[in-house]
Design a protein around this motif. Structure first.
Motif, PDB file in Angstrom:
ATOM      1  N   LYS A 107       0.754  -1.293  -0.042  1.00  0.00           N
ATOM      2  CA  LYS A 107      -0.016   0.128   0.063  1.00  0.00           C
ATOM      3  C   LYS A 107       0.769   1.276  -0.152  1.00  0.00           C
ATOM      4  O   LYS A 107       1.823   1.310   0.725  1.00  0.00           O
ATOM      5  CB  LYS A 107      -0.828  -0.013   1.152  1.00  0.00           C
ATOM      6  CG  LYS A 107      -1.940   1.151   1.316  1.00  0.00           C
ATOM      7  CD  LYS A 107      -2.645   1.050   2.607  1.00  0.00           C
ATOM      8  CE  LYS A 107      -3.686   2.202   2.468  1.00  0.00           C
ATOM      9  NZ  LYS A 107      -4.526   2.080   3.739  1.00  0.00           N
ATOM     10  N   PRO A 108       0.587   2.072  -0.710  1.00  0.00           N
ATOM     11  CA  PRO A 108       1.573   3.448  -0.851  1.00  0.00           C
ATOM     12  C   PRO A 108       1.396   4.257   0.347  1.00  0.00           C
ATOM     13  O   PRO A 108       0.406   4.435   0.853  1.00  0.00           O
ATOM     14  CB  PRO A 108       0.959   4.283  -2.096  1.00  0.00           C
ATOM     15  CG  PRO A 108      -0.456   3.815  -2.513  1.00  0.00           C
ATOM     16  CD  PRO A 108      -0.548   2.349  -1.838  1.00  0.00           C
ATOM     17  N   ASP A 109       2.289   4.878   0.597  1.00  0.00           N
ATOM     18  CA  ASP A 109       2.501   5.781   2.034  1.00  0.00           C
ATOM     19  C   ASP A 109       2.295   7.054   1.356  1.00  0.00           C
ATOM     20  O   ASP A 109       3.121   7.632   0.498  1.00  0.00           O
ATOM     21  CB  ASP A 109       3.672   5.606   2.779  1.00  0.00           C
ATOM     22  CG  ASP A 109       3.727   6.417   4.159  1.00  0.00           C
ATOM     23  OD1 ASP A 109       3.260   7.366   4.078  1.00  0.00           O
ATOM     24  OD2 ASP A 109       4.196   5.923   4.932  1.00  0.00           O
ATOM     25  N   LEU A 110       0.986   7.894   1.407  1.00  0.00           N
ATOM     26  CA  LEU A 110       0.814   9.002   1.123  1.00  0.00           C
ATOM     27  C   LEU A 110       1.304  10.327   2.199  1.00  0.00           C
ATOM     28  O   LEU A 110       0.682  11.372   1.814  1.00  0.00           O
ATOM     29  CB  LEU A 110      -0.589   9.262   0.614  1.00  0.00           C
ATOM     30  CG  LEU A 110      -0.886   8.170  -0.520  1.00  0.00           C
ATOM     31  CD1 LEU A 110      -2.322   8.412  -0.917  1.00  0.00           C
ATOM     32  CD2 LEU A 110      -0.064   8.436  -1.817  1.00  0.00           C
ATOM     33  N   THR A 111       1.806   9.863   3.174  1.00  0.00           N
ATOM     34  CA  THR A 111       1.961  10.704   4.302  1.00  0.00           C
ATOM     35  C   THR A 111       2.893  12.241   3.847  1.00  0.00           C
ATOM     36  O   THR A 111       2.485  13.271   4.201  1.00  0.00           O
ATOM     37  CB  THR A 111       2.973  10.197   5.359  1.00  0.00           C
ATOM     38  OG1 THR A 111       2.201   9.147   5.704  1.00  0.00           O
ATOM     39  CG2 THR A 111       3.057  11.210   6.555  1.00  0.00           C
ATOM     40  N   PHE A 112       3.717  12.010   3.195  1.00  0.00           N
ATOM     41  CA  PHE A 112       4.502  13.054   2.823  1.00  0.00           C
ATOM     42  C   PHE A 112       3.974  14.096   1.727  1.00  0.00           C
ATOM     43  O   PHE A 112       4.326  15.333   1.922  1.00  0.00           O
ATOM     44  CB  PHE A 112       5.882  12.632   1.787  1.00  0.00           C
ATOM     45  CG  PHE A 112       5.689  11.991   0.597  1.00  0.00           C
ATOM     46  CD1 PHE A 112       5.687  12.943  -0.527  1.00  0.00           C
ATOM     47  CD2 PHE A 112       5.370  10.751   0.505  1.00  0.00           C
ATOM     48  CE1 PHE A 112       5.400  12.422  -1.637  1.00  0.00           C
ATOM     49  CE2 PHE A 112       5.276  10.096  -0.810  1.00  0.00           C
ATOM     50  CZ  PHE A 112       5.279  10.947  -1.963  1.00  0.00           C
ATOM     51  N   ARG A 113       2.928  13.754   1.244  1.00  0.00           N
ATOM     52  CA  ARG A 113       2.069  14.685   0.264  1.00  0.00           C
ATOM     53  C   ARG A 113       1.635  15.779   1.059  1.00  0.00           C
ATOM     54  O   ARG A 113       1.276  16.810   0.383  1.00  0.00           O
ATOM     55  CB  ARG A 113       1.209  13.888  -0.722  1.00  0.00           C
ATOM     56  CG  ARG A 113       2.041  12.897  -1.516  1.00  0.00           C
ATOM     57  CD  ARG A 113       0.869  12.201  -2.565  1.00  0.00           C
ATOM     58  NE  ARG A 113       1.778  11.259  -3.439  1.00  0.00           N
ATOM     59  CZ  ARG A 113       2.477  11.603  -4.583  1.00  0.00           C
ATOM     60  NH1 ARG A 113       2.425  13.013  -4.941  1.00  0.00           N
ATOM     61  NH2 ARG A 113       2.967  10.608  -5.088  1.00  0.00           N
ATOM     62  N   GLN A 114       1.546  15.630   2.310  1.00  0.00           N
ATOM     63  CA  GLN A 114       0.463  16.569   3.100  1.00  0.00           C
ATOM     64  C   GLN A 114       1.837  18.040   3.159  1.00  0.00           C
ATOM     65  O   GLN A 114       1.176  19.130   3.113  1.00  0.00           O
ATOM     66  CB  GLN A 114       0.392  16.454   4.531  1.00  0.00           C
ATOM     67  CG  GLN A 114      -0.478  17.266   5.194  1.00  0.00           C
ATOM     68  CD  GLN A 114      -1.246  16.672   6.430  1.00  0.00           C
ATOM     69  OE1 GLN A 114      -1.547  15.471   6.431  1.00  0.00           O
ATOM     70  NE2 GLN A 114      -1.854  17.521   7.242  1.00  0.00           N
ATOM     71  N   LEU A 115       2.897  17.802   2.890  1.00  0.00           N
ATOM     72  CA  LEU A 115       3.879  18.821   2.709  1.00  0.00           C
ATOM     73  C   LEU A 115       3.745  19.596   1.428  1.00  0.00           C
ATOM     74  O   LEU A 115       4.013  20.906   1.259  1.00  0.00           O
ATOM     75  CB  LEU A 115       5.142  18.589   2.867  1.00  0.00           C
ATOM     76  CG  LEU A 115       5.789  18.248   3.959  1.00  0.00           C
ATOM     77  CD1 LEU A 115       7.178  17.412   3.844  1.00  0.00           C
ATOM     78  CD2 LEU A 115       5.677  19.073   5.256  1.00  0.00           C
ATOM     79  N   LEU A 116       3.274  19.016   0.394  1.00  0.00           N
ATOM     80  CA  LEU A 116       3.010  19.728  -0.887  1.00  0.00           C
ATOM     81  C   LEU A 116       1.923  20.228  -1.439  1.00  0.00           C
ATOM     82  O   LEU A 116       1.500  20.517  -2.474  1.00  0.00           O
ATOM     83  CB  LEU A 116       3.407  18.428  -2.024  1.00  0.00           C
ATOM     84  CG  LEU A 116       4.664  17.656  -1.706  1.00  0.00           C
ATOM     85  CD1 LEU A 116       5.043  16.657  -2.569  1.00  0.00           C
ATOM     86  CD2 LEU A 116       6.122  18.721  -1.603  1.00  0.00           C
ATOM     87  N   VAL A 117       0.909  20.381  -0.463  1.00  0.00           N
ATOM     88  CA  VAL A 117      -0.517  21.138  -0.739  1.00  0.00           C
ATOM     89  C   VAL A 117      -0.536  22.232   0.074  1.00  0.00           C
ATOM     90  O   VAL A 117       0.272  22.573   0.927  1.00  0.00           O
ATOM     91  CB  VAL A 117      -1.716  20.098  -0.398  1.00  0.00           C
ATOM     92  CG1 VAL A 117      -1.885  18.992  -1.389  1.00  0.00           C
ATOM     93  CG2 VAL A 117      -1.722  19.721   0.840  1.00  0.00           C
TER      94      VAL A 117
END
Length: 269
Positions: A107-117
């Motif tokens: 399952k992909p970890d999408l945690t880091f994407r919160q920095l990019l919005v």
């Protein structure tokens, strides 16, 4: 014949240029543990505010990316899939394999994407704190020859974030994953930042786990600030590679989805 010695300075006088130079050298070495003085360190809130400004224009994102997965313990080599990623500020994310004949391992970890919005500095502080980053530790460091602000302790596996001193773009994020909070860390490296609309975005991201698995995400296309159906984030998960065809839901399932959608709409209105 005696030659007359000349005194260097008068009685009680010291060679001031040498003394001052020596004192300055001692001060520089004392103030800089690396032998290099990088100057004033901004307060944490100001650093995060300037970082957040790079992504403030991204309320929503729809991304198509190629994902290369490398598993050091798998002799078959790397796996390449194409994925679509939906993001809605501040904390809604979903990804899906595009091709029906492809499957995704893990399952992909999408945690880091919160920095990019789009985010506020306060929300980013809360986010980093939830990952275990010590927000009281702010210092200068180097990463790949770049001077960065380091937020977090200097222990090798401790949660931390590196932010470019000049551009205030995130360079590296390290944190313990939810699946293994007491074990090794996940290491995310942001590369190849390019201008997108009124902000910046990394066209390549490396995600590496402590057990040797690395995923490299290469951006193919990106749309920003487009409407996203909220059901994307609440629809039941399906196996990777299965097509997104609509399926009939029983009445209780439909009611549950309506309740979830209403809750999301009220929260993100």
């Amino acid at each position: 014949m005696r030659t007359k010695r000349q005194k260097v300075g008068g009685p009680g006088l010291l060679p001031w240029p040498g003394v001052i130079g020596g004192a300055l050298l001692v001060m520089i070495l004392a103030l800089s543990p690396f032998g290099i003085c990088h100057g004033y360190i901004m307060p944490l809130e100001q650093i995060l505010q300037r970082m957040a400004a790079n992504f403030s224009g991204f309320a929503t994102q729809v991304i198509v990316q190629s994902t290369q997965r490398k598993d050091g313990s798998d002799p078959s080599g790397s796996i390449l899939v194409r994925e679509k990623v939906w993001a809605k500020s501040p904390d809604l994310f979903h990804s899906q394999v595009l091709d029906e004949d492809q499957t995704r391992k893990g399952k992909p970890d999408l945690t880091f994407r919160q920095l990019l919005v789009s985010n506020s500095p306060e929300r980013i502080m809360s986010f980093l704190g939830s990952l275990g980053v010590d927000l009281k530790r702010v210092s200068f460091s180097r990463f790949n020859g770049i001077i960065v602000y380091q937020i977090g302790t200097r222990e090798p596996d401790s949660p931390k974030i590196f932010i470019d001193k000049e551009t205030f773009l995130p360079i590296l994020l390290q944190y313990r994953t939810a699946e293994n909070p007491g074990g090794g860390a996940a290491l995310v490296e942001f590369r190849d930042f390019r201008k997108v609309d009124k902000g910046w975005y990394p066209f390549e991201v490396s995600f590496m786990t402590s057990n040797g698995i690395e995923e490299i995400y290469t951006l193919e296309t990106m749309e920003t600030n487009v409407p996203i159906d909220i059901t994307v984030f609440v629809a039941p998960e399906r196996p990777s590679g299965q097509s997104q065809e609509k399926t009939e839901s029983n009445p209780s399932e439909q009611e549950r989805l309506r309740h979830i959608i209403k809750t999301f709409e009220e929260k993100y209105r």
